[in-house]
Design a protein around this motif. Structure first.
Motif, short mmCIF file in Angstrom:
data_model
loop_
_atom_site.label_atom_id
_atom_site.label_comp_id
_atom_site.label_asym_id
_atom_site.label_seq_id
_atom_site.Cartn_x
_atom_site.Cartn_y
_atom_site.Cartn_z
N MET A 233 16.75 24.24 6.47
CA MET A 233 16.87 23.35 7.62
C MET A 233 17.72 22.12 7.29
O MET A 233 18.42 21.60 8.17
N LYS A 234 17.70 21.70 6.06
CA LYS A 234 18.55 20.56 5.67
C LYS A 234 20.03 20.99 5.69
O LYS A 234 20.91 20.20 6.07
N ILE A 278 19.03 15.93 15.07
CA ILE A 278 17.89 15.06 14.74
C ILE A 278 16.62 15.89 14.54
O ILE A 278 15.89 15.71 13.56
N LYS A 279 16.38 16.80 15.46
CA LYS A 279 15.17 17.62 15.40
C LYS A 279 15.18 18.59 14.21
O LYS A 279 14.12 18.92 13.66
N SER A 280 16.37 19.07 13.83
CA SER A 280 16.46 20.03 12.73
C SER A 280 16.02 19.41 11.40
O SER A 280 15.57 20.12 10.50
N TRP A 281 16.15 18.11 11.26
CA TRP A 281 15.77 17.44 10.02
C TRP A 281 14.26 17.49 9.77
O TRP A 281 13.81 17.63 8.63
N GLU A 288 8.77 24.95 16.75
CA GLU A 288 9.93 24.06 16.67
C GLU A 288 11.19 24.84 16.34
O GLU A 288 12.25 24.58 16.93
N PHE A 289 11.08 25.81 15.43
CA PHE A 289 12.25 26.64 15.09
C PHE A 289 12.70 27.44 16.32
O PHE A 289 13.91 27.55 16.58
N HIS A 290 11.74 27.99 17.05
CA HIS A 290 12.08 28.78 18.25
C HIS A 290 12.74 27.90 19.31
O HIS A 290 13.72 28.31 19.94
N ASN A 291 12.22 26.69 19.48
CA ASN A 291 12.80 25.76 20.46
C ASN A 291 14.22 25.37 20.08
O ASN A 291 15.10 25.23 20.95
#
Length: 318
Positions: A233-234, A278-281, A288-291
């Motif tokens: 994710m980073k 922002i959300k991926s951090w 959350e991954f699905h969204n």
């Protein structure tokens, strides 16, 4: 419904919509000139273009089918298995072969119709690459993600290849009179293909993070399986900055004079991308991954839709 789910009908509808949008907004407007006021230099008739879209959709659908056939173990773990549950493996294989035959067959017809028989290899290579992806490349970290993103972006370029390239040769009056304009049209298609590649690459990586547990149990070495969800994710966070920077540069260089194009891009493409970044951090959960994956699909749709906004702006700009 089970067949529609197997071939990912929503994704296929997106491909078809994208191709029609480019052809009947941007390309139609971009090829109307004083030299050819009643005729443009697009090579395909309305029926032939429909067949091009159908061929593209059939080969993409075949790719989804073979992927589900070979992914039964992973899908069972992820509780989203279709083949072997609601559809038999034999039926799925027959559907896979049938879709490829239709897609490649149409490709042969269209290639000969525009006097470019060698173009038929594009359909064969795409079908073959989708099979190789499902059998081998998908299990190679990042490589599989890049390949599937490239194939998706190619569905934009293929419009230019079949509708523009047949007219681009020395001695053709349409080419001689509209050379620069035709080059510009293909260049813009390429720009959108790059955008589609970047967004789809991010989405493929996010989907791998979402499916990490199932892929690990099935022995598939995706990037999050190798280095973990958090580190992946980073990487996604860093990669998501690339399309933002490129879009800002593109707007400033090419479209700054069209106010509502800039406003549209800032509000509906760059802002959602910033939100994704922002959300991926901090994303941690499956939801959350699905969204995030869904958000990227929306961003891709809005990005493709911008071609209509740009076409309207450029054709009505005083």
């Amino acid at each position: 419904m089970k067949f529609l789910k197997l071939i990912r009908v929503q994704n296929l509808a997106m491909i078809a919509f994208m191709q029609y949008l480019f052809r009947y907004t941007f390309m139609k407007a971009g090829t109307y000139t004083e030299l050819t006021p009643t005729y443009n230099f697009l090579a395909l008739s309305h029926l032939q273009f429909f067949l091009l879209v159908l061929a593209t959709v059939c080969i993409a659908a075949a790719g989804y089918v073979i992927n589900d056939i070979l992914d039964q173990e992973t899908d069972a773990i992820a509780k989203k298995r279709i083949v072997g549950v609601t559809i038999t493996e034999t039926t799925a294989y027959n559907l896979y072969v049938g879709l490829n035959v239709i897609g490649v067959g149409i490709g042969f017809y269209l290639s000969n119709a525009i006097n470019k028989p060698s173009f038929a290899t594009l359909f064969i290579l795409t079908a073959a690459l989708l099979y190789i992806y499902s059998t081998t490349l998908k299990q190679i970290a990042v490589v599989g993600n890049i390949v599937i993103a490239l194939i998706t972006s190619f569905s934009i370029l293929i419009i230019g290849i079949f509708d523009l390239v047949p007219s681009t040769h020395e001695g053709n009056m349409l080419w001689e009179g509209n050379k620069e304009q035709m080059k510009q049209v293909f260049s813009i298609l390429t720009d959108y293909a790059i955008f589609a590649f970047l967004i789809n690459l991010l989405r493929e990586l996010v989907k791998d993070v979402e499916d990490t547990d199932a892929d690990y149990a099935a022995g598939i070495a995706t990037l999050p399986v190798l280095i973990g969800k958090n580190r992946t994710m980073k990487i996604i966070f860093v990669l998501s900055i690339v399309p933002i920077v490129l879009l800002a540069y593109y707007l400033n260089k090419n479209l700054y004079m069209y106010d509502y194009v800039v406003y549209y891009a800032l509000l509906f493409i760059i802002a959602p991308l910033l939100f994704f970044t922002i959300k991926s951090w901090s994303a941690k959960t499956q939801k959350e991954f699905h969204n995030l994956s869904t958000l990227l699909k929306v961003i891709l749709f809005l990005g493709i839709l911008s071609i209509w906004v740009i076409t309207y702006a450029t054709t009505h700009h005083a």
